[in-house]
Design a protein around this motif. Structure first.
Motif, short mmCIF file in Angstrom:
data_model
loop_
_atom_site.label_atom_id
_atom_site.label_comp_id
_atom_site.label_asym_id
_atom_site.label_seq_id
_atom_site.Cartn_x
_atom_site.Cartn_y
_atom_site.Cartn_z
N SER A 69 -30.46 -39.78 -15.01
CA SER A 69 -31.83 -39.52 -14.48
C SER A 69 -31.98 -40.39 -13.18
O SER A 69 -31.22 -41.53 -12.88
CB SER A 69 -33.13 -39.87 -15.28
N GLN A 70 -33.04 -39.90 -12.41
CA GLN A 70 -33.31 -40.61 -11.12
C GLN A 70 -34.65 -40.73 -10.95
O GLN A 70 -35.24 -39.72 -11.05
CB GLN A 70 -32.38 -40.15 -9.94
N ILE A 71 -34.95 -42.07 -10.92
CA ILE A 71 -36.80 -42.27 -10.60
C ILE A 71 -36.98 -41.56 -9.20
O ILE A 71 -36.48 -41.98 -8.21
CB ILE A 71 -36.78 -43.84 -10.69
N THR A 83 -36.22 -37.43 -12.20
CA THR A 83 -35.66 -36.33 -12.73
C THR A 83 -34.50 -36.39 -13.66
O THR A 83 -33.83 -37.50 -13.75
CB THR A 83 -35.15 -35.59 -11.27
N GLY A 84 -33.78 -35.65 -14.30
CA GLY A 84 -32.89 -35.58 -15.13
C GLY A 84 -31.83 -34.42 -15.37
O GLY A 84 -32.27 -33.44 -15.05
N LYS A 85 -30.67 -34.85 -15.65
CA LYS A 85 -29.71 -33.71 -15.70
C LYS A 85 -28.87 -33.94 -17.08
O LYS A 85 -28.46 -35.08 -17.63
CB LYS A 85 -28.60 -33.60 -14.64
N THR A 86 -28.51 -32.93 -17.68
CA THR A 86 -27.78 -32.92 -18.96
C THR A 86 -26.92 -31.55 -18.87
O THR A 86 -27.35 -30.70 -17.76
CB THR A 86 -28.40 -33.35 -20.24
N PHE A 87 -26.16 -31.19 -19.70
CA PHE A 87 -25.25 -30.24 -19.59
C PHE A 87 -25.99 -28.65 -19.71
O PHE A 87 -26.70 -28.60 -20.64
CB PHE A 87 -24.12 -30.05 -20.67
N GLY A 88 -25.98 -28.04 -18.54
CA GLY A 88 -26.80 -26.90 -18.84
C GLY A 88 -28.14 -26.76 -18.35
O GLY A 88 -28.87 -25.71 -18.51
#
Length: 145
Positions: A69-71, A83-88
Motif C-alpha cells: 500500500s501507499q499512503i 491505495t493498495g494492491k494484491t494479486f488480481g
C-alpha cells in the motif's frame, strides 16, 4: 482526499462509527501502522519503514493475503487514506475523522477494482462489507480502552 474511491469500481463499501475517545487517541491508533496486528483482528503483519507521510509505502497481511500500500492522504485528525494492491485486485481506502457530541466519529470508504472483484463481485462485496464493519469495531474497541 488526495485520491477518492473509485465510484465505478465493481465493489464499494462504506461504514461509520461513533467512538467514545478523544480524536487524538483514535488518530494515533489508526495511523500507527506497525501496531495494526495488536488491535486489528484480521491483520497479522504490517510494516511501515518510514515516517507517516504522503507517498510512504507499507506492506501488510490480512485475511491470508499480502498487500503493498501507499499512503495518499495524511491530514492529522481529519483524513487518512491509502491505495493498495494484491494479486488480481487493487483498492482505495479512505478514513475521515470528525468530533460530534463529545465523541470521535469515523467514516471509512473503500473501493475494489481488478479482475477478481469484477469476476467474483458478490463474494468480494460480502467480504468487504464485513471487513469494513470489523475494522470499525476493532478501532472502537482499541480506542475506548
Amino acid at each position: 482526499m488526495n485520491i477518492s474511491v473509485n465510484e465505478n469500481a465493481p465493489v464499494k463499501s462504506t461504514g461509520k462509527i461513533e467512538i467514545h475517545a478523544p480524536i487524538d487517541k483514535v488518530w494515533q491508533i489508526l495511523t500507527s501502522i506497525n501496531d495494526w496486528p495488536s488491535w486489528q483482528s484480521e491483520v497479522t503483519q504490517s510494516n511501515l519503514k518510514e515516517n507517516l507521510k504522503q507517498g510512504a509505502i507499507f506492506k501488510w497481511k490480512a485475511g491470508g493475503l499480502s498487500f503493498t500500500s501507499q499512503i495518499h492522504t495524511v491530514e492529522p485528525k481529519t483524513k487518512f487514506g491509502w491505495t493498495g494492491k494484491t494479486f488480481g485486485a487493487s483498492a482505495i481506502h479512505n478514513w475521515s475523522f470528525s468530533f460530534e457530541n463529545g465523541n470521535t466519529v469515523i467514516k471509512v470508504e473503500e473501493s475494489l477494482q481488478g479482475v477478481f472483484p469484477k469476476l467474483f463481485k458478490n463474494y468480494f462485496q460480502k467480504n468487504l462489507d464485513k471487513g469494513i464493519q470489523l475494522n470499525l469495531e476493532d478501532l472502537k474497541c482499541a480506542s475506548e480502552k
